[in-house]
Design a protein around this motif. Structure first.
Motif, PDB file in Angstrom:
ATOM      1  N   ALA A  18       0.791  -1.166   0.081  1.00 19.69           N
ATOM      2  CA  ALA A  18       0.133  -0.053   0.046  1.00 19.69           C
ATOM      3  C   ALA A  18       0.814   1.250   0.161  1.00 19.69           C
ATOM      4  CB  ALA A  18      -1.041   0.064   1.213  1.00 19.69           C
ATOM      5  N   TYR A  19       0.484   2.103  -0.822  1.00 17.59           N
ATOM      6  CA  TYR A  19       1.089   3.473  -0.954  1.00 17.59           C
ATOM      7  C   TYR A  19       0.295   4.492   0.046  1.00 17.59           C
ATOM      8  CZ  TYR A  19       2.543   7.936  -2.391  1.00 17.59           C
ATOM      9  OH  TYR A  19       3.337   9.258  -2.187  1.00 17.59           O
ATOM     10  N   SER A  20      -0.996   4.553  -0.114  1.00 18.57           N
ATOM     11  CA  SER A  20      -1.716   5.233   0.535  1.00 18.57           C
ATOM     12  C   SER A  20      -3.184   4.475   0.824  1.00 18.57           C
ATOM     13  CB  SER A  20      -2.054   6.588  -0.132  1.00 18.57           C
ATOM     14  OG  SER A  20      -2.913   6.214  -1.311  1.00 18.57           O
ATOM     15  N   THR A  21      -4.212   5.212   1.581  1.00 15.40           N
ATOM     16  CA  THR A  21      -5.414   4.567   1.641  1.00 15.40           C
ATOM     17  C   THR A  21      -6.147   4.206   0.378  1.00 15.40           C
ATOM     18  OG1 THR A  21      -6.528   6.591   1.889  1.00 15.40           O
ATOM     19  CG2 THR A  21      -5.658   5.448   3.715  1.00 15.40           C
ATOM     20  N   TRP A  34      -0.881  -1.646  -4.342  1.00 19.02           N
ATOM     21  CA  TRP A  34      -0.538  -2.228  -5.605  1.00 19.02           C
ATOM     22  C   TRP A  34      -0.573  -3.860  -5.215  1.00 19.02           C
ATOM     23  CZ3 TRP A  34       1.417  -0.424 -10.457  1.00 19.02           C
ATOM     24  CH2 TRP A  34       1.450   0.944 -10.276  1.00 19.02           C
ATOM     25  N   SER A  35      -0.702  -4.883  -6.152  1.00 14.80           N
ATOM     26  CA  SER A  35      -0.637  -6.414  -5.894  1.00 14.80           C
ATOM     27  C   SER A  35      -0.276  -7.099  -7.105  1.00 14.80           C
ATOM     28  CB  SER A  35      -2.309  -6.770  -5.607  1.00 14.80           C
ATOM     29  OG  SER A  35      -2.010  -8.121  -4.942  1.00 14.80           O
ATOM     30  N   VAL A  36       0.444  -8.370  -6.745  1.00 15.05           N
ATOM     31  CA  VAL A  36       0.783  -9.232  -7.880  1.00 15.05           C
ATOM     32  C   VAL A  36       0.137 -10.367  -7.520  1.00 15.05           C
ATOM     33  CG1 VAL A  36       2.820  -7.781  -8.484  1.00 15.05           C
ATOM     34  CG2 VAL A  36       3.177  -9.666  -6.821  1.00 15.05           C
ATOM     35  N   ILE A  41       0.717  -7.384 -12.935  1.00 11.71           N
ATOM     36  CA  ILE A  41       0.518  -6.294 -11.704  1.00 11.71           C
ATOM     37  C   ILE A  41      -0.761  -5.579 -11.735  1.00 11.71           C
ATOM     38  CG2 ILE A  41       1.674  -4.157 -10.929  1.00 11.71           C
ATOM     39  CD1 ILE A  41       4.264  -5.065 -12.192  1.00 11.71           C
ATOM     40  N   TYR A  42      -1.205  -5.694 -10.570  1.00 10.05           N
ATOM     41  CA  TYR A  42      -2.559  -5.015 -10.388  1.00 10.05           C
ATOM     42  C   TYR A  42      -2.584  -3.694  -9.415  1.00 10.05           C
ATOM     43  CZ  TYR A  42      -4.326  -9.396 -12.218  1.00 10.05           C
ATOM     44  OH  TYR A  42      -4.485 -10.554 -12.818  1.00 10.05           O
ATOM     45  N   ARG A  43      -3.513  -2.893  -9.587  1.00  9.97           N
ATOM     46  CA  ARG A  43      -3.338  -1.658  -8.809  1.00  9.97           C
ATOM     47  C   ARG A  43      -4.884  -1.135  -8.539  1.00  9.97           C
ATOM     48  NH1 ARG A  43      -1.640   4.191 -11.214  1.00  9.97           N
ATOM     49  NH2 ARG A  43      -3.092   3.542 -12.731  1.00  9.97           N
ATOM     50  N   THR A  44      -5.110  -0.483  -7.439  1.00 10.91           N
ATOM     51  CA  THR A  44      -6.368   0.150  -7.060  1.00 10.91           C
ATOM     52  C   THR A  44      -5.968   1.533  -6.883  1.00 10.91           C
ATOM     53  OG1 THR A  44      -8.314   0.617  -5.838  1.00 10.91           O
ATOM     54  CG2 THR A  44      -6.127  -0.538  -4.933  1.00 10.91           C
ATOM     55  N   VAL A  45      -6.658   2.787  -7.491  1.00 12.62           N
ATOM     56  CA  VAL A  45      -6.582   4.161  -6.868  1.00 12.62           C
ATOM     57  C   VAL A  45      -7.760   4.826  -6.133  1.00 12.62           C
ATOM     58  CG1 VAL A  45      -4.830   4.412  -8.735  1.00 12.62           C
ATOM     59  CG2 VAL A  45      -7.307   4.842  -9.222  1.00 12.62           C
ATOM     60  N   ASP A  46      -8.689   3.672  -5.836  1.00 12.65           N
ATOM     61  CA  ASP A  46      -9.762   4.278  -4.987  1.00 12.65           C
ATOM     62  C   ASP A  46     -10.069   3.285  -3.921  1.00 12.65           C
ATOM     63  OD1 ASP A  46     -10.735   1.639  -6.144  1.00 12.65           O
ATOM     64  OD2 ASP A  46     -12.566   2.648  -7.369  1.00 12.65           O
ATOM     65  N   TRP A  54     -10.201  -2.633  -8.830  1.00 13.16           N
ATOM     66  CA  TRP A  54      -8.834  -3.225  -9.181  1.00 13.16           C
ATOM     67  C   TRP A  54      -8.511  -3.377 -10.658  1.00 13.16           C
ATOM     68  CZ3 TRP A  54      -4.588  -3.885  -5.868  1.00 13.16           C
ATOM     69  CH2 TRP A  54      -4.895  -3.899  -4.519  1.00 13.16           C
ATOM     70  N   LEU A  55      -7.442  -2.822 -11.126  1.00 15.19           N
ATOM     71  CA  LEU A  55      -7.261  -3.053 -12.671  1.00 15.19           C
ATOM     72  C   LEU A  55      -5.772  -3.839 -12.943  1.00 15.19           C
ATOM     73  CD1 LEU A  55      -8.357   0.404 -13.864  1.00 15.19           C
ATOM     74  CD2 LEU A  55      -9.681  -1.684 -14.093  1.00 15.19           C
ATOM     75  N   LYS A  56      -5.788  -4.535 -14.075  1.00 15.44           N
ATOM     76  CA  LYS A  56      -4.518  -5.116 -14.254  1.00 15.44           C
ATOM     77  C   LYS A  56      -3.974  -4.210 -15.000  1.00 15.44           C
ATOM     78  CE  LYS A  56      -4.043  -9.413 -15.875  1.00 15.44           C
ATOM     79  NZ  LYS A  56      -4.158 -10.546 -16.752  1.00 15.44           N
ATOM     80  N   VAL A  57      -3.011  -3.479 -14.565  1.00 15.69           N
ATOM     81  CA  VAL A  57      -1.956  -2.409 -15.307  1.00 15.69           C
ATOM     82  C   VAL A  57      -0.856  -2.826 -16.075  1.00 15.69           C
ATOM     83  CG1 VAL A  57      -2.819  -0.745 -13.600  1.00 15.69           C
ATOM     84  CG2 VAL A  57      -0.686  -1.964 -13.365  1.00 15.69           C
TER      85      VAL A  57
END
Length: 739
Positions: free
Chosen positions: A592-595, A599-601, A608-613, A618-621
């Motif tokens: 986690a970078y912030s709330t 990121w996850s794998v 690589i996956y990421r959420t920004v909300d 979650w999206l595969k980036v």
């Protein structure tokens, strides 16, 4: 009377007319005016054009030019002329060549407005010595690539002791330029002072092949594609150059460097003084001293400058290419702050320089980064930088500096298969073993979390679910003592992960899926239930406070794969699905970078996956970044950037993955060692990161069993720390870092 001539009145009148005519003819200026003569030019004056007045003048003459617009290009080839505009509305509009072209000495051009643009000719072009160009306003109406406002291009050198002062230059491509091109030719002793530059595309001030210039009091605002003050040498000019003084200039919004001293390959640039300048908002390094291959850059002084807000570079940079000699320079008493990279950087190859009494603060990278050797760093104050100091060279001497040590811990196991803990206080340059963990044979250091310079937790366990041995080790005195804290019995596989949030609060998780929480420094650890969310094989836990905890559990649930998340300290848990996951994939790591940004794998794929909300979506980036392998650890550097390590058994790879706003992905790959596989990573940002590695099958008995490597420049260079050679390093954590 013999010989007497009687002249009648009529005859006298005729001779009188002839005499007056002769005198009148003699009065016409058909030759140059005498020395010291005052001439005037302008509408209704002695001369209609400036050029006519110049042609009529003699050395020593003064020419006053009255208001008007003069569509001419003035050529001056006579010495010792003073040409001055009287008033503000004296405008020269050259048709196709320079407004003034001077090939003479002791000439003054003062007070004119020169409007360039036609044929992109310079405002003033000159060769010669002891000339003065003062109080002129020069601007260009058209976009002209390469056009100079005031330029001295003396191919043979010898344009010396000229003064260029008080001019205002706007919208030019290049401002005030002194260039001497022939091998061995230089210009000397020229003065560039108190000029104002606005909207210069490339270099407002450029000096190439010179000695003893004074550049002072200039004000430069906006040079979007260049270096604001560029001083350098040209290859093949073997005359030792330098002895320039750059003092009291105010510089802002430079597209590249603010002030640059650059010695071209095989040349020498020495004994320059750069002092009391204010430099800010640079695209590159705000103040750069650089030497090309085989060049010499020595005995320069950078004193009492204010250097700030480099957008993509360092505040002060000292750098040399291969075989360059960059030594005996002094960086003293500067204030360096808020630069994107480092505050003060001495790159590899710099040596015997002195960095003294500087104030270096709030830089995004390292405050003072030394990659050269045998430098002296003394009396500096470095604070509130991402990392205050980094010593990457050999033989550097640090004395009486004030900074916060970069403290970290790593864990793994030793040659006897017993858990191990090591510690650093110098950013990973050197490591020392801590604690006696010999009793924990067969149990490995699985995870580590550094909270502050005194506090850390280490998770001990195994990869065998039937092995319930495990522990949470804790220190509150910088590692002088480590205590095994009391935890619930029967935790399958021991403790797999731990994350400390403060001296009192931490989270941990067992391999078998038991979640633990303490709020009293580990005096008691409480099992946090998750009845509606199954966990059976946990690999990673992360937390950032405010009740936010994430867990990567490899348990499969039909076709779905999840990141497990709580926002209320475990009162409730939810499964957040990862999209587009292969049927045999498992959620493996979360960081986690912030709330909001996490990121996850998954394994056995390198997606690589990421959420920004905050996990709502979650999206595969990025997909298949590392081929048919497993990612082994990740560190969230920002919402846009994640570091990833990959263990390939015989060797390892490091990736930095950056996702742009439009969704495009940039992947950088680094393989800094051919001897070690990488299992752990922590990071401060997209520039500073550490990796923990080990020899899996002990292929190289003469090398240490493990290594910790680090970068401070985004992966361009990697450095190996030195530490116990009998430990295989598994995970690493630094105070203030992402892990």
């Amino acid at each position: 009377m013999r010989g007497t001539v009687y002249i009648t009145p009529r005859i006298i009148g005729r001779w009188t007319c002839i005499l007056f005519l002769v005198l009148a003819v003699l009065a016409v200026p058909v030759t140059a005016a005498g020395p010291g003569t005052m001439l005037t030019a302008g509408p209704g004056r002695e001369y209609e054009t400036i050029q006519a007045a110049v042609d009529a003048a003699s050395p020593g003459s003064r020419i006053l030019v009255y208001p008007g617009t003069y569509p001419e290009a003035v050529s001056v080839i006579k010495n010792n002329l003073y040409i001055m505009a009287t008033g503000e509305d004296v405008v020269v509009e050259p048709p196709n060549t320079a407004g003034f072209q001077v090939l003479a000495d002791h000439v003054t051009i003062q007070g004119f407005t020169i409007v360039g643009g036609k044929e992109c000719a310079p405002g003033i072009k000159f060769e010669g010595s002891f000339n003065t160009f003062a109080d002129n306003t020069i601007f260009f109406t058209d976009t002209c690539i390469g056009v100079n406002a005031i330029v001295c291009r003396d191919s043979d050198g010898g344009s010396n002791f000229n003064i260029v002062e008080g001019n205002t230059i706007e919208q030019a491509d290049l401002g005030i330029i002194f260039v001497s091109g022939a091998p061995g030719a230089i210009n000397r002793g020229n003065v560039i002072r108190d000029n104002t530059f606005v909207g210069i595309s490339q270099n407002p001030i450029m000096i190439t092949n010179g000695r003893g210039f004074l550049v002072s009091g200039n004000r430069i605002d906006e040079a979007p594609y260049g270096t604001c003050i560029a001083i350098g040498t040209e290859s093949e000019n073997l005359v030792i150059q330098g002895h320039h003084t750059i003092v009291g200039n105010t510089i802002g919004q430079c597209g590249h460097n603010g002030i640059s001293l650059c010695a071209a390959p095989e040349t020498a640039l020495t004994h320059n003084i750069v002092t009391k300048n204010t430099i800010q908002n640079c695209g590159g390094d705000c103040l750069a001293l650089e030497a090309g291959k085989g060049a010499t850059l020595t005995n320069n002084q950078v004193i009492s400058n204010s250097v700030s807000f480099s957008m993509f570079g360092s505040g002060i940079l000292l750098e040399g290419d291969q075989e360059a000699v960059v030594r005996d320079n002094l960086i003293l008493g500067n204030i360096v702050f808020n630069n994107h990279l480092n505050g003060i950087s001495l790159m590899a190859g710099t040596e015997r320089n002195r960095i003294m009494n500087n104030e270096v603060q709030t830089n995004d990278g390292v405050g003072i980064a030394i990659a050269g050797d045998d430098n002296v760093i003394t009396g500096n104050s470095a604070h509130d930088n991402t990392m205050d100091v980094a010593d990457l060279g050999e033989g550097n001497r640090w004395h009486n500096n004030e900074y916060t040590p970069m403290v970290g811990w790593a864990t793994g196991w030793d040659e006897n298969d017993a858990a191990a803990i090591i510690h650093t206080v110098d950013g990973g340059r050197t490591w020392q073993a801590q604690g006696d963990l010999s009793a924990w044979t067969g149990v490995h250091g699985n995870d580590v979390s550094a909270v502050d310079d005194q506090t850390a937790w280490v998770a001990l366990g195994s990869d065998n679910r039937s092995d319930t041995r495990g522990a949470i080790m804790h220190t509150t005195d910088g590692g002088a003592t480590w205590v095994a804290q009391t935890i619930p019995d029967g935790l399958a596989g021991g403790i797999k992960g731990v994350k400390g949030l403060s001296r009192s609060e931490a989270w941990a998780v067992s391999l078998g899926g038991r979640v633990l929480h303490t709020t009293n420094g580990g005096t008691t650890w409480t099992i946090v239930p998750h009845p509606t969310v199954p966990m059976s094989e946990v690999n990673r836990i992360d937390a950032i406070g405010d009740g936010e905890v994430w867990i990567a559990d490899t348990t499969k649930s039909g076709d779905e794969r999840y990141v497990i998340h709580t926002t209320d300290n475990g009162e409730t848990w939810r499964q957040e699905p990862l999209p587009d996951v292969m049927p045999d994939a498992q959620t493996f790591i979360v960081s986690a970078y912030s709330t909001q940004a996490v990121w996850s794998v998954v394994r056995p794929y390198t997606d690589i996956y990421r959420t920004v909300d905050g996990g709502n979506q979650w999206l595969k980036v990025a997909q298949n970044v590392g081929g048919a392998n497993d990612f082994d650890d990740i560190c969230a550097a920002s919402e846009e950037t994640v570091w990833v390590v990959l263990n390939e058994m015989l060797t390892g790879n490091i990736f930095k993955v950056q996702v742009a706003e439009d969704g495009s992905v940039d992947v950088q790959s680094f393989r800094p060692s051919s001897f070690y596989s990488f299992e752990g990573i922590t990071c401060m940002d997209d520039r500073i990161a550490w990796v923990a590695g080990l020899q899996f099958i002990d292929r190289f008995p003469d090398l240490p069993l493990g290594v910790i490597m680090y970068t401070i420049d985004g992966g361009e260079h990697w450095y190996s720390g030195t530490g116990p050679s009998n430990i295989k390093y598994w995970k690493v954590s630094f105070v203030g870092a992402g892990r």
